[in-house]
Motif scaffolding. Structure first.
Motif, PDB file in Angstrom:
ATOM      1  N   SER A 356     -27.094  23.931  -8.249  1.00 18.80           N
ATOM      2  CA  SER A 356     -26.390  22.527  -8.860  1.00 18.80           C
ATOM      3  C   SER A 356     -25.145  22.796  -8.964  1.00 18.80           C
ATOM      4  O   SER A 356     -24.908  23.571  -9.888  1.00 18.80           O
ATOM      5  N   ALA A 357     -24.706  21.672  -9.372  1.00 19.38           N
ATOM      6  CA  ALA A 357     -22.821  21.733  -9.893  1.00 19.38           C
ATOM      7  C   ALA A 357     -23.186  22.120 -11.630  1.00 19.38           C
ATOM      8  O   ALA A 357     -22.770  22.880 -11.720  1.00 19.38           O
ATOM      9  N   GLU A 358     -23.969  21.711 -12.243  1.00 17.57           N
ATOM     10  CA  GLU A 358     -24.866  21.718 -13.677  1.00 17.57           C
ATOM     11  C   GLU A 358     -24.713  22.869 -13.730  1.00 17.57           C
ATOM     12  O   GLU A 358     -24.786  23.742 -14.779  1.00 17.57           O
ATOM     13  N   GLY A 359     -25.943  23.835 -12.858  1.00 17.01           N
ATOM     14  CA  GLY A 359     -26.417  25.097 -13.215  1.00 17.01           C
ATOM     15  C   GLY A 359     -25.204  26.197 -12.724  1.00 17.01           C
ATOM     16  O   GLY A 359     -25.507  26.734 -13.667  1.00 17.01           O
ATOM     17  N   GLN A 360     -24.063  25.802 -12.262  1.00 15.28           N
ATOM     18  CA  GLN A 360     -23.692  27.063 -11.823  1.00 15.28           C
ATOM     19  C   GLN A 360     -22.781  26.595 -12.558  1.00 15.28           C
ATOM     20  O   GLN A 360     -21.055  27.579 -12.987  1.00 15.28           O
ATOM     21  N   LYS A 361     -21.896  25.426 -13.771  1.00 17.04           N
ATOM     22  CA  LYS A 361     -21.055  25.279 -14.039  1.00 17.04           C
ATOM     23  C   LYS A 361     -20.673  26.420 -15.452  1.00 17.04           C
ATOM     24  O   LYS A 361     -19.172  27.080 -15.158  1.00 17.04           O
ATOM     25  N   PRO A 362     -21.602  27.039 -15.433  1.00 16.17           N
ATOM     26  CA  PRO A 362     -21.065  27.629 -16.122  1.00 16.17           C
ATOM     27  C   PRO A 362     -20.560  29.234 -15.931  1.00 16.17           C
ATOM     28  O   PRO A 362     -20.199  29.625 -16.667  1.00 16.17           O
ATOM     29  N   LEU A 363     -20.743  29.337 -14.792  1.00 19.50           N
ATOM     30  CA  LEU A 363     -20.322  30.992 -13.945  1.00 19.50           C
ATOM     31  C   LEU A 363     -18.821  30.253 -13.874  1.00 19.50           C
ATOM     32  O   LEU A 363     -17.819  31.237 -14.090  1.00 19.50           O
ATOM     33  N   ALA A 364     -18.610  29.000 -13.472  1.00 24.57           N
ATOM     34  CA  ALA A 364     -17.463  28.577 -13.498  1.00 24.57           C
ATOM     35  C   ALA A 364     -16.332  28.093 -15.192  1.00 24.57           C
ATOM     36  O   ALA A 364     -15.455  29.350 -14.844  1.00 24.57           O
ATOM     37  N   GLU A 365     -17.442  28.150 -15.740  1.00 26.68           N
ATOM     38  CA  GLU A 365     -16.115  27.614 -17.164  1.00 26.68           C
ATOM     39  C   GLU A 365     -15.915  28.742 -17.265  1.00 26.68           C
ATOM     40  O   GLU A 365     -15.076  28.853 -18.529  1.00 26.68           O
ATOM     41  N   ASN A 366     -17.044  29.965 -17.449  1.00 27.36           N
ATOM     42  CA  ASN A 366     -16.629  31.047 -18.400  1.00 27.36           C
ATOM     43  C   ASN A 366     -15.524  32.702 -17.217  1.00 27.36           C
ATOM     44  O   ASN A 366     -15.167  33.911 -17.468  1.00 27.36           O
ATOM     45  N   GLY A 367     -15.859  31.753 -16.054  1.00 28.52           N
ATOM     46  CA  GLY A 367     -14.317  32.705 -15.248  1.00 28.52           C
ATOM     47  C   GLY A 367     -15.042  33.522 -14.528  1.00 28.52           C
ATOM     48  O   GLY A 367     -14.318  34.794 -14.052  1.00 28.52           O
ATOM     49  N   VAL A 368     -16.295  33.061 -14.493  1.00 27.40           N
ATOM     50  CA  VAL A 368     -17.088  34.531 -13.670  1.00 27.40           C
ATOM     51  C   VAL A 368     -16.413  34.866 -12.246  1.00 27.40           C
ATOM     52  O   VAL A 368     -16.095  35.713 -11.705  1.00 27.40           O
ATOM     53  N   ALA A 369     -16.793  33.695 -11.583  1.00 27.50           N
ATOM     54  CA  ALA A 369     -15.711  34.058  -9.951  1.00 27.50           C
ATOM     55  C   ALA A 369     -15.927  32.548  -9.666  1.00 27.50           C
ATOM     56  O   ALA A 369     -16.764  31.495  -9.703  1.00 27.50           O
ATOM     57  N   PHE A 370     -14.987  32.509  -8.391  1.00 34.91           N
ATOM     58  CA  PHE A 370     -15.658  30.811  -8.070  1.00 34.91           C
ATOM     59  C   PHE A 370     -17.098  30.478  -7.403  1.00 34.91           C
ATOM     60  O   PHE A 370     -18.029  31.495  -6.967  1.00 34.91           O
ATOM     61  N   PRO A 371     -17.464  29.692  -8.217  1.00 29.15           N
ATOM     62  CA  PRO A 371     -19.173  28.850  -7.947  1.00 29.15           C
ATOM     63  C   PRO A 371     -19.472  28.113  -6.260  1.00 29.15           C
ATOM     64  O   PRO A 371     -18.344  27.947  -5.362  1.00 29.15           O
ATOM     65  N   GLY A 372     -20.055  28.386  -5.758  1.00 28.18           N
ATOM     66  CA  GLY A 372     -20.956  28.135  -4.226  1.00 28.18           C
ATOM     67  C   GLY A 372     -21.262  26.821  -3.744  1.00 28.18           C
ATOM     68  O   GLY A 372     -20.966  25.979  -2.765  1.00 28.18           O
ATOM     69  N   VAL A 373     -20.991  25.570  -5.535  1.00 26.79           N
ATOM     70  CA  VAL A 373     -21.094  24.719  -5.113  1.00 26.79           C
ATOM     71  C   VAL A 373     -20.021  23.847  -5.409  1.00 26.79           C
ATOM     72  O   VAL A 373     -18.759  24.400  -6.429  1.00 26.79           O
ATOM     73  N   VAL A 374     -19.276  22.997  -4.956  1.00 27.09           N
ATOM     74  CA  VAL A 374     -18.234  22.699  -4.256  1.00 27.09           C
ATOM     75  C   VAL A 374     -17.435  22.620  -5.666  1.00 27.09           C
ATOM     76  O   VAL A 374     -16.439  22.089  -6.184  1.00 27.09           O
ATOM     77  N   ASP A 375     -18.202  20.950  -6.449  1.00 31.44           N
ATOM     78  CA  ASP A 375     -17.781  20.568  -7.647  1.00 31.44           C
ATOM     79  C   ASP A 375     -18.685  21.251  -8.773  1.00 31.44           C
ATOM     80  O   ASP A 375     -17.303  20.173  -9.630  1.00 31.44           O
ATOM     81  N   ALA A 376     -18.418  22.152  -8.845  1.00 39.95           N
ATOM     82  CA  ALA A 376     -18.314  23.411 -10.187  1.00 39.95           C
ATOM     83  C   ALA A 376     -17.016  23.788 -10.002  1.00 39.95           C
ATOM     84  O   ALA A 376     -16.516  24.772 -10.885  1.00 39.95           O
ATOM     85  N   GLN A 377     -15.613  23.620  -8.916  1.00 36.28           N
ATOM     86  CA  GLN A 377     -15.097  24.782  -8.613  1.00 36.28           C
ATOM     87  C   GLN A 377     -14.089  24.961  -9.468  1.00 36.28           C
ATOM     88  O   GLN A 377     -13.070  25.528  -9.608  1.00 36.28           O
ATOM     89  N   GLN A 378     -13.810  23.298  -9.822  1.00 35.95           N
ATOM     90  CA  GLN A 378     -12.416  23.223 -10.469  1.00 35.95           C
ATOM     91  C   GLN A 378     -12.403  23.724 -11.959  1.00 35.95           C
ATOM     92  O   GLN A 378     -11.178  23.386 -12.494  1.00 35.95           O
ATOM     93  N   SER A 379     -13.629  23.673 -12.456  1.00 36.17           N
ATOM     94  CA  SER A 379     -13.941  24.581 -13.415  1.00 36.17           C
ATOM     95  C   SER A 379     -13.759  25.870 -14.189  1.00 36.17           C
ATOM     96  O   SER A 379     -12.718  26.327 -14.759  1.00 36.17           O
ATOM     97  N   PHE A 380     -13.663  26.814 -12.432  1.00 31.60           N
ATOM     98  CA  PHE A 380     -12.899  28.090 -12.214  1.00 31.60           C
ATOM     99  C   PHE A 380     -11.642  27.978 -12.299  1.00 31.60           C
ATOM    100  O   PHE A 380     -10.352  28.273 -12.717  1.00 31.60           O
TER     101      PHE A 380
END
Length: 449
Positions: A356-380
Protein backbone atom coordinates in the motif's frame (compact mmCIF):
# COMPACT_ATOMS: atom_id res chain seq x y z
CA UNK A 1 23.09 2.59 -2.08
CA UNK A 2 25.47 -0.14 -3.06
CA UNK A 3 25.22 -3.47 -4.73
CA UNK A 4 24.25 -6.03 -2.10
CA UNK A 5 20.93 -4.38 -1.55
CA UNK A 6 17.34 -4.27 -2.52
CA UNK A 7 17.44 -4.91 -6.21
CA UNK A 8 20.63 -6.82 -5.95
CA UNK A 9 20.07 -8.29 -9.36
CA UNK A 10 23.74 -8.35 -10.15
CA UNK A 11 25.01 -10.03 -7.08
CA UNK A 12 22.37 -12.72 -7.31
CA UNK A 13 23.76 -13.51 -10.73
CA UNK A 14 27.35 -13.37 -9.55
CA UNK A 15 27.72 -10.25 -11.70
CA UNK A 16 28.18 -6.55 -11.24
CA UNK A 17 24.46 -5.96 -11.70
CA UNK A 18 23.48 -3.39 -9.23
CA UNK A 19 21.02 -3.34 -6.42
CA UNK A 20 18.15 -1.09 -5.80
CA UNK A 21 18.34 -0.29 -2.15
CA UNK A 22 20.78 1.42 0.15
CA UNK A 23 24.10 -0.05 1.26
CA UNK A 24 23.95 -3.32 3.12
CA UNK A 25 26.10 -4.57 5.93
CA UNK A 26 28.08 -7.79 5.50
CA UNK A 27 27.28 -9.21 8.91
CA UNK A 28 23.89 -10.70 9.75
CA UNK A 29 21.53 -8.61 11.80
CA UNK A 30 18.22 -9.78 13.12
CA UNK A 31 15.72 -7.78 15.07
CA UNK A 32 12.03 -7.55 15.65
CA UNK A 33 9.98 -4.52 14.78
CA UNK A 34 8.44 -3.11 17.90
CA UNK A 35 5.07 -4.59 18.75
CA UNK A 36 3.58 -1.22 19.66
CA UNK A 37 2.89 -2.49 23.17
CA UNK A 38 0.07 -4.70 21.83
CA UNK A 39 -0.97 -8.09 23.08
CA UNK A 40 -0.72 -9.71 19.68
CA UNK A 41 -2.36 -13.05 18.97
CA UNK A 42 -0.68 -13.73 15.62
CA UNK A 43 3.01 -13.23 14.80
CA UNK A 44 4.20 -12.68 11.23
CA UNK A 45 7.90 -12.70 10.40
CA UNK A 46 9.38 -10.62 7.56
CA UNK A 47 12.92 -11.16 6.27
CA UNK A 48 14.98 -8.70 4.20
CA UNK A 49 18.69 -8.53 3.35
CA UNK A 50 19.37 -4.81 3.70
CA UNK A 51 20.20 -3.29 7.08
CA UNK A 52 19.78 0.21 5.66
CA UNK A 53 16.12 -0.45 4.81
CA UNK A 54 15.37 -1.69 8.31
CA UNK A 55 14.49 1.65 10.01
CA UNK A 56 11.99 2.59 7.29
CA UNK A 57 10.36 -0.83 7.46
CA UNK A 58 10.18 -0.63 11.25
CA UNK A 59 8.39 2.70 10.94
CA UNK A 60 5.96 1.19 8.44
CA UNK A 61 5.31 -1.94 10.49
CA UNK A 62 4.81 0.05 13.70
CA UNK A 63 2.03 1.94 11.93
CA UNK A 64 0.53 -1.35 10.74
CA UNK A 65 0.58 -2.85 14.24
CA UNK A 66 -1.01 0.27 15.70
CA UNK A 67 -3.94 -0.31 13.36
CA UNK A 68 -3.89 -4.09 13.84
CA UNK A 69 -3.12 -4.79 17.51
CA UNK A 70 -3.93 -8.48 17.08
CA UNK A 71 -0.94 -8.98 14.73
CA UNK A 72 2.71 -8.66 15.70
CA UNK A 73 5.27 -8.34 12.91
CA UNK A 74 8.87 -9.30 13.53
CA UNK A 75 11.44 -7.91 11.09
CA UNK A 76 14.70 -9.76 10.58
CA UNK A 77 17.73 -8.83 8.50
CA UNK A 78 19.91 -11.57 7.08
CA UNK A 79 23.04 -10.27 5.37
CA UNK A 80 23.25 -10.64 1.60
CA UNK A 81 26.25 -12.96 1.84
CA UNK A 82 24.14 -15.49 3.79
CA UNK A 83 20.68 -14.76 2.44
CA UNK A 84 20.46 -17.05 -0.58
CA UNK A 85 22.25 -19.93 1.11
CA UNK A 86 19.87 -19.83 4.07
CA UNK A 87 16.67 -19.32 2.08
CA UNK A 88 16.24 -22.84 0.60
CA UNK A 89 17.54 -24.43 3.77
CA UNK A 90 15.08 -22.52 5.95
CA UNK A 91 12.19 -23.26 3.59
CA UNK A 92 12.99 -26.94 3.78
CA UNK A 93 13.25 -26.95 7.58
CA UNK A 94 10.18 -24.79 8.14
CA UNK A 95 12.25 -21.97 9.67
CA UNK A 96 11.74 -19.49 6.83
CA UNK A 97 9.97 -16.20 7.49
CA UNK A 98 6.31 -15.79 6.59
CA UNK A 99 7.21 -12.97 4.19
CA UNK A 100 10.58 -12.42 2.57
CA UNK A 101 12.38 -10.44 -0.12
CA UNK A 102 13.27 -12.00 -3.47
CA UNK A 103 14.66 -10.75 -6.77
CA UNK A 104 13.83 -11.82 -10.32
CA UNK A 105 16.73 -14.20 -10.74
CA UNK A 106 15.69 -16.27 -7.73
CA UNK A 107 11.94 -16.24 -7.29
CA UNK A 108 11.07 -18.53 -10.23
CA UNK A 109 12.45 -21.66 -8.67
CA UNK A 110 10.38 -21.10 -5.53
CA UNK A 111 7.24 -20.60 -7.60
CA UNK A 112 7.91 -23.85 -9.44
CA UNK A 113 8.55 -25.66 -6.15
CA UNK A 114 5.24 -24.49 -4.68
CA UNK A 115 6.91 -22.44 -1.93
CA UNK A 116 5.08 -19.14 -2.53
CA UNK A 117 1.58 -17.79 -2.00
CA UNK A 118 -0.04 -16.44 -5.15
CA UNK A 119 -0.55 -12.70 -4.86
CA UNK A 120 -3.15 -12.96 -7.62
CA UNK A 121 -5.18 -15.42 -5.55
CA UNK A 122 -4.66 -13.96 -2.08
CA UNK A 123 -4.76 -10.19 -2.76
CA UNK A 124 -6.17 -9.98 -6.25
CA UNK A 125 -6.67 -6.57 -7.83
CA UNK A 126 -7.83 -4.79 -4.68
CA UNK A 127 -4.66 -2.80 -3.98
CA UNK A 128 -2.99 0.52 -4.72
CA UNK A 129 -1.42 0.90 -8.17
CA UNK A 130 1.88 -0.96 -8.47
CA UNK A 131 4.71 -0.19 -10.88
CA UNK A 132 3.68 -2.24 -13.91
CA UNK A 133 7.22 -2.94 -15.09
CA UNK A 134 7.86 -4.64 -11.73
CA UNK A 135 4.65 -6.67 -11.57
CA UNK A 136 5.53 -7.98 -15.04
CA UNK A 137 8.81 -9.29 -13.64
CA UNK A 138 7.09 -11.28 -10.90
CA UNK A 139 4.37 -12.76 -13.06
CA UNK A 140 4.85 -16.45 -13.82
CA UNK A 141 2.41 -18.99 -15.19
CA UNK A 142 -0.18 -16.24 -15.55
CA UNK A 143 -0.12 -15.23 -11.87
CA UNK A 144 1.59 -12.56 -9.79
CA UNK A 145 3.79 -13.95 -7.01
CA UNK A 146 5.37 -10.90 -5.39
CA UNK A 147 4.30 -7.54 -3.96
CA UNK A 148 6.59 -4.86 -5.49
CA UNK A 149 8.74 -3.15 -2.86
CA UNK A 150 11.68 -1.31 -4.42
CA UNK A 151 12.81 -0.76 -7.98
CA UNK A 152 15.38 0.99 -10.11
CA UNK A 153 16.03 1.95 -13.70
CA UNK A 154 19.00 3.54 -15.49
CA UNK A 155 20.05 7.15 -16.11
CA UNK A 156 23.24 9.15 -16.68
CA UNK A 157 25.14 10.87 -13.88
CA UNK A 158 27.34 13.67 -15.19
CA UNK A 159 29.99 16.06 -13.91
CA UNK A 160 28.62 19.53 -14.62
CA UNK A 161 31.98 21.27 -14.81
CA UNK A 162 33.50 18.73 -17.18
CA UNK A 163 30.58 18.61 -19.62
CA UNK A 164 30.28 22.39 -19.68
CA UNK A 165 33.99 22.81 -20.32
CA UNK A 166 33.84 20.30 -23.19
CA UNK A 167 30.61 21.74 -24.62
CA UNK A 168 28.79 18.43 -24.28
CA UNK A 169 25.03 18.15 -23.75
CA UNK A 170 24.58 15.03 -21.57
CA UNK A 171 20.86 14.91 -22.38
CA UNK A 172 21.53 14.43 -26.10
CA UNK A 173 23.78 11.42 -26.39
CA UNK A 174 23.23 8.51 -28.79
CA UNK A 175 25.44 5.60 -29.81
CA UNK A 176 25.47 3.83 -33.16
CA UNK A 177 27.22 0.59 -34.15
CA UNK A 178 30.78 1.29 -35.20
CA UNK A 179 30.36 4.93 -34.29
CA UNK A 180 28.37 5.44 -37.48
CA UNK A 181 25.75 7.97 -38.51
CA UNK A 182 23.96 9.63 -35.63
CA UNK A 183 26.57 8.70 -33.01
CA UNK A 184 27.06 11.57 -30.58
CA UNK A 185 28.32 9.53 -27.60
CA UNK A 186 31.73 8.71 -29.08
CA UNK A 187 32.58 12.31 -30.10
CA UNK A 188 31.42 13.51 -26.67
CA UNK A 189 33.44 10.84 -24.86
CA UNK A 190 36.52 11.83 -26.85
CA UNK A 191 36.13 15.47 -25.86
CA UNK A 192 35.66 14.48 -22.24
CA UNK A 193 38.64 12.10 -22.10
CA UNK A 194 41.79 14.07 -21.27
CA UNK A 195 45.38 13.01 -20.67
CA UNK A 196 47.65 14.43 -17.98
CA UNK A 197 48.96 17.03 -20.43
CA UNK A 198 45.47 18.39 -21.00
CA UNK A 199 44.96 16.94 -24.48
CA UNK A 200 41.60 15.34 -25.23
CA UNK A 201 41.17 12.06 -27.09
CA UNK A 202 40.07 13.89 -30.23
CA UNK A 203 43.30 15.93 -30.40
CA UNK A 204 46.66 15.12 -31.97
CA UNK A 205 49.24 14.13 -29.42
CA UNK A 206 46.74 12.59 -26.99
CA UNK A 207 48.47 10.01 -24.78
CA UNK A 208 46.18 7.00 -24.13
CA UNK A 209 48.67 5.62 -21.61
CA UNK A 210 48.42 8.61 -19.30
CA UNK A 211 44.74 9.50 -18.96
CA UNK A 212 43.60 11.76 -16.14
CA UNK A 213 39.87 11.91 -16.98
CA UNK A 214 37.76 9.33 -18.84
CA UNK A 215 34.60 10.02 -20.80
CA UNK A 216 32.16 7.14 -20.19
CA UNK A 217 31.95 3.97 -18.06
CA UNK A 218 31.82 1.22 -20.70
CA UNK A 219 32.36 -1.97 -18.67
CA UNK A 220 31.04 -5.47 -17.93
CA UNK A 221 28.12 -4.12 -15.91
CA UNK A 222 24.97 -6.01 -16.84
CA UNK A 223 22.38 -3.70 -15.30
CA UNK A 224 23.82 -0.29 -16.05
CA UNK A 225 25.53 -0.96 -19.36
CA UNK A 226 25.36 -4.00 -21.57
CA UNK A 227 21.81 -5.30 -21.12
CA UNK A 228 20.63 -1.78 -22.05
CA UNK A 229 22.98 -1.46 -25.03
CA UNK A 230 21.74 -4.83 -26.27
CA UNK A 231 18.11 -3.71 -26.12
CA UNK A 232 18.89 -0.36 -27.74
CA UNK A 233 20.27 -2.20 -30.76
CA UNK A 234 17.28 -4.52 -31.09
CA UNK A 235 18.95 -7.44 -29.31
CA UNK A 236 17.96 -9.29 -26.13
CA UNK A 237 19.82 -10.81 -23.22
CA UNK A 238 17.34 -13.68 -22.98
CA UNK A 239 14.57 -15.08 -25.14
CA UNK A 240 11.46 -13.05 -24.40
CA UNK A 241 8.94 -15.77 -25.29
CA UNK A 242 6.88 -17.29 -22.49
CA UNK A 243 8.27 -20.80 -22.83
CA UNK A 244 12.01 -20.05 -22.92
CA UNK A 245 14.62 -18.35 -20.76
CA UNK A 246 17.51 -19.10 -23.15
CA UNK A 247 20.30 -16.57 -23.53
CA UNK A 248 20.22 -15.02 -27.02
CA UNK A 249 22.70 -12.13 -26.79
CA UNK A 250 25.11 -13.56 -29.41
CA UNK A 251 22.99 -12.27 -32.29
CA UNK A 252 24.43 -9.95 -34.94
CA UNK A 253 22.86 -7.01 -33.10
CA UNK A 254 24.31 -8.25 -29.83
CA UNK A 255 27.78 -8.47 -31.33
CA UNK A 256 27.47 -4.88 -32.56
CA UNK A 257 26.49 -3.66 -29.10
CA UNK A 258 29.33 -5.42 -27.30
CA UNK A 259 31.85 -4.45 -29.98
CA UNK A 260 30.93 -0.80 -29.53
CA UNK A 261 31.54 -0.99 -25.79
CA UNK A 262 34.82 -2.86 -26.17
CA UNK A 263 36.00 -0.33 -28.76
CA UNK A 264 35.33 2.52 -26.34
CA UNK A 265 37.91 0.91 -24.06
CA UNK A 266 40.56 -0.44 -26.44
CA UNK A 267 40.25 1.48 -29.71
CA UNK A 268 39.18 4.95 -28.57
CA UNK A 269 40.53 4.87 -25.00
CA UNK A 270 37.60 6.85 -23.62
CA UNK A 271 36.49 4.34 -20.97
CA UNK A 272 38.29 3.01 -17.87
CA UNK A 273 40.44 -0.09 -18.40
CA UNK A 274 38.65 -3.42 -18.00
CA UNK A 275 41.61 -4.68 -15.97
CA UNK A 276 40.31 -2.36 -13.24
CA UNK A 277 36.53 -2.53 -13.73
CA UNK A 278 36.53 -6.34 -14.00
CA UNK A 279 38.10 -6.63 -10.56
CA UNK A 280 36.18 -3.79 -8.91
CA UNK A 281 32.63 -3.20 -10.10
CA UNK A 282 32.64 0.14 -8.27
CA UNK A 283 35.84 1.38 -9.90
CA UNK A 284 34.00 3.68 -12.33
CA UNK A 285 31.92 5.13 -9.52
CA UNK A 286 35.10 5.91 -7.60
CA UNK A 287 36.55 7.64 -10.66
CA UNK A 288 33.35 9.66 -11.03
CA UNK A 289 33.27 10.82 -7.40
CA UNK A 290 36.95 11.83 -7.69
CA UNK A 291 36.18 13.91 -10.78
CA UNK A 292 38.08 11.53 -13.07
CA UNK A 293 35.07 10.29 -15.07
CA UNK A 294 32.69 12.70 -16.80
CA UNK A 295 29.72 10.43 -17.63
CA UNK A 296 28.61 7.58 -15.37
CA UNK A 297 25.60 5.54 -16.47
CA UNK A 298 24.01 3.78 -13.52
CA UNK A 299 20.91 3.53 -11.33
CA UNK A 300 19.35 5.21 -8.29
CA UNK A 301 21.22 2.74 -6.11
CA UNK A 302 24.22 5.07 -6.59
CA UNK A 303 22.49 8.27 -5.50
CA UNK A 304 23.47 8.20 -1.85
CA UNK A 305 27.07 7.24 -2.47
CA UNK A 306 27.62 9.90 -5.10
CA UNK A 307 25.80 12.53 -3.07
CA UNK A 308 27.99 11.73 -0.06
CA UNK A 309 31.34 11.51 -1.85
CA UNK A 310 31.36 13.88 -4.84
CA UNK A 311 32.65 17.36 -3.97
CA UNK A 312 31.64 18.90 -7.31
CA UNK A 313 28.33 19.76 -8.93
CA UNK A 314 26.73 16.79 -10.66
CA UNK A 315 23.43 16.15 -12.32
CA UNK A 316 21.26 13.49 -13.90
CA UNK A 317 20.32 13.16 -17.56
CA UNK A 318 18.42 10.47 -19.47
CA UNK A 319 20.46 7.37 -20.23
CA UNK A 320 22.42 7.21 -23.47
CA UNK A 321 20.15 6.33 -26.41
CA UNK A 322 20.84 3.79 -29.14
CA UNK A 323 19.46 2.93 -32.59
CA UNK A 324 16.18 1.84 -30.93
CA UNK A 325 16.08 4.88 -28.64
CA UNK A 326 16.44 4.72 -24.87
CA UNK A 327 15.68 1.27 -23.45
CA UNK A 328 16.31 0.72 -19.76
CA UNK A 329 16.35 -2.46 -17.77
CA UNK A 330 14.03 -2.13 -14.78
CA UNK A 331 14.52 -4.41 -11.85
CA UNK A 332 12.77 -4.62 -8.53
CA UNK A 333 12.61 -6.42 -5.23
CA UNK A 334 9.34 -8.06 -4.21
CA UNK A 335 7.94 -9.30 -0.92
CA UNK A 336 6.64 -12.83 -1.29
CA UNK A 337 4.50 -14.96 0.99
CA UNK A 338 5.70 -18.30 2.32
CA UNK A 339 3.18 -20.98 1.32
CA UNK A 340 4.17 -22.87 4.46
CA UNK A 341 3.12 -20.07 6.82
CA UNK A 342 1.13 -21.08 9.89
CA UNK A 343 -0.58 -17.66 9.93
CA UNK A 344 -1.84 -17.27 6.39
CA UNK A 345 -4.59 -14.70 7.03
CA UNK A 346 -2.27 -12.46 9.04
CA UNK A 347 0.52 -12.92 6.51
CA UNK A 348 -1.71 -11.84 3.65
CA UNK A 349 -2.85 -8.84 5.66
CA UNK A 350 0.76 -7.76 6.24
CA UNK A 351 1.60 -8.32 2.56
CA UNK A 352 -1.34 -6.13 1.60
CA UNK A 353 -0.01 -3.40 3.89
CA UNK A 354 3.46 -3.72 2.38
CA UNK A 355 1.87 -3.15 -1.01
CA UNK A 356 0.00 0.00 0.00
CA UNK A 357 1.02 3.63 -0.44
CA UNK A 358 0.77 4.13 3.32
CA UNK A 359 2.89 1.08 3.99
CA UNK A 360 5.62 2.15 1.55
CA UNK A 361 5.66 5.84 2.37
CA UNK A 362 8.46 5.49 4.97
CA UNK A 363 10.67 3.83 2.32
CA UNK A 364 10.17 6.79 0.03
CA UNK A 365 10.30 9.57 2.62
CA UNK A 366 13.60 8.27 3.98
CA UNK A 367 15.16 8.01 0.54
CA UNK A 368 15.61 4.24 0.74
CA UNK A 369 14.65 3.56 -2.88
CA UNK A 370 11.88 4.08 -5.40
CA UNK A 371 8.83 2.37 -3.88
CA UNK A 372 6.82 -0.15 -5.87
CA UNK A 373 3.55 1.68 -5.16
CA UNK A 374 3.09 4.43 -7.73
CA UNK A 375 1.34 6.83 -5.33
CA UNK A 376 4.29 6.67 -2.91
CA UNK A 377 6.93 7.56 -5.50
CA UNK A 378 6.54 11.33 -5.22
CA UNK A 379 7.85 11.19 -1.66
CA UNK A 380 11.11 9.70 -2.95
CA UNK A 381 11.30 12.39 -5.63
CA UNK A 382 10.73 15.04 -2.96
CA UNK A 383 13.44 13.57 -0.72
CA UNK A 384 16.04 14.02 -3.44
CA UNK A 385 14.60 17.31 -4.67
CA UNK A 386 15.31 18.73 -1.21
CA UNK A 387 18.94 17.78 -1.85
CA UNK A 388 18.93 19.52 -5.21
CA UNK A 389 18.71 16.31 -7.27
CA UNK A 390 15.97 15.72 -9.85
CA UNK A 391 15.38 11.95 -10.06
CA UNK A 392 12.46 12.17 -12.48
CA UNK A 393 14.69 10.69 -15.22
CA UNK A 394 14.54 7.31 -13.47
CA UNK A 395 10.73 7.35 -13.45
CA UNK A 396 10.70 8.36 -17.12
CA UNK A 397 13.01 5.44 -17.91
CA UNK A 398 10.78 2.98 -16.05
CA UNK A 399 7.68 4.31 -17.80
CA UNK A 400 9.34 4.27 -21.22
CA UNK A 401 10.67 1.42 -23.33
CA UNK A 402 12.17 -1.25 -21.08
CA UNK A 403 13.96 -4.57 -21.38
CA UNK A 404 13.40 -7.48 -18.98
CA UNK A 405 15.81 -8.13 -16.13
CA UNK A 406 17.38 -11.61 -16.07
CA UNK A 407 14.79 -14.16 -15.13
CA UNK A 408 14.15 -17.87 -14.79
CA UNK A 409 14.81 -20.40 -12.03
CA UNK A 410 18.31 -21.25 -13.27
CA UNK A 411 19.48 -17.93 -14.68
CA UNK A 412 21.95 -17.52 -11.82
CA UNK A 413 23.72 -20.73 -12.79
CA UNK A 414 23.83 -19.64 -16.41
CA UNK A 415 25.12 -16.19 -15.61
CA UNK A 416 27.87 -17.69 -13.50
CA UNK A 417 29.24 -19.34 -16.65
CA UNK A 418 28.75 -16.27 -18.81
CA UNK A 419 30.38 -13.67 -16.59
CA UNK A 420 34.07 -14.69 -16.83
CA UNK A 421 33.82 -14.98 -20.62
CA UNK A 422 32.26 -11.54 -20.93
CA UNK A 423 34.97 -10.10 -18.70
CA UNK A 424 37.60 -11.56 -21.03
CA UNK A 425 35.79 -9.90 -23.93
CA UNK A 426 35.89 -6.51 -22.21
CA UNK A 427 39.54 -7.14 -21.34
CA UNK A 428 40.26 -7.57 -25.05
CA UNK A 429 41.54 -11.10 -24.49
CA UNK A 430 38.70 -12.75 -26.43
CA UNK A 431 37.19 -11.82 -29.79
CA UNK A 432 33.74 -10.31 -29.33
CA UNK A 433 31.81 -12.50 -31.76
CA UNK A 434 33.48 -15.77 -30.76
CA UNK A 435 33.37 -14.91 -27.08
CA UNK A 436 29.66 -14.15 -27.14
CA UNK A 437 28.94 -17.46 -28.84
CA UNK A 438 30.97 -19.28 -26.20
CA UNK A 439 29.27 -17.39 -23.37
CA UNK A 440 25.79 -18.01 -24.74
CA UNK A 441 26.43 -21.73 -25.21
CA UNK A 442 27.98 -22.09 -21.76
CA UNK A 443 25.16 -20.17 -20.09
CA UNK A 444 22.41 -22.16 -21.77
CA UNK A 445 24.16 -25.45 -21.01
CA UNK A 446 24.34 -24.50 -17.33
CA UNK A 447 20.62 -23.68 -17.24
CA UNK A 448 19.74 -26.99 -18.90
CA UNK A 449 21.53 -29.13 -16.30
Amino acid sequence: MKRPAALALAAALGLSLAACSPASEDKPAESGASDGGSAATDTVTFRIWDESAKPAYEESLDAFMAENPDIKVELEVVAWNDYWERLPRDLSSGDMADIFWVNTSNFGIYVDNGNLLSVSDEIGDDHDEWQESITDLYTRDGKLWGVPQLWDSIALFYNKDLVEEAGVDPADLTWAPGGGDGDTLLPAAKKLTVDSAGKSADEDGFNPDDISTFGFNAQADLQAIYIDFLAENGASYQDTSEDSDDFVFASDEGVEAFQYLVDLIHTHHVAPPAAETNLDGDYSEKLFTRGELALFQSGPYKLSSINDNADFEWGLAPMVAGPEGRVSVVHGVAAVGNAGTQNKDATVKVMTWLGSAEGQKPLAENGVAFPGVVDAQQSFVDFWQDKGVDVQVFIDAADGATTPAPRGPYVGAGAGEIDPILKDIFLGATDVEEGLKQAQEAGNAAMDQ
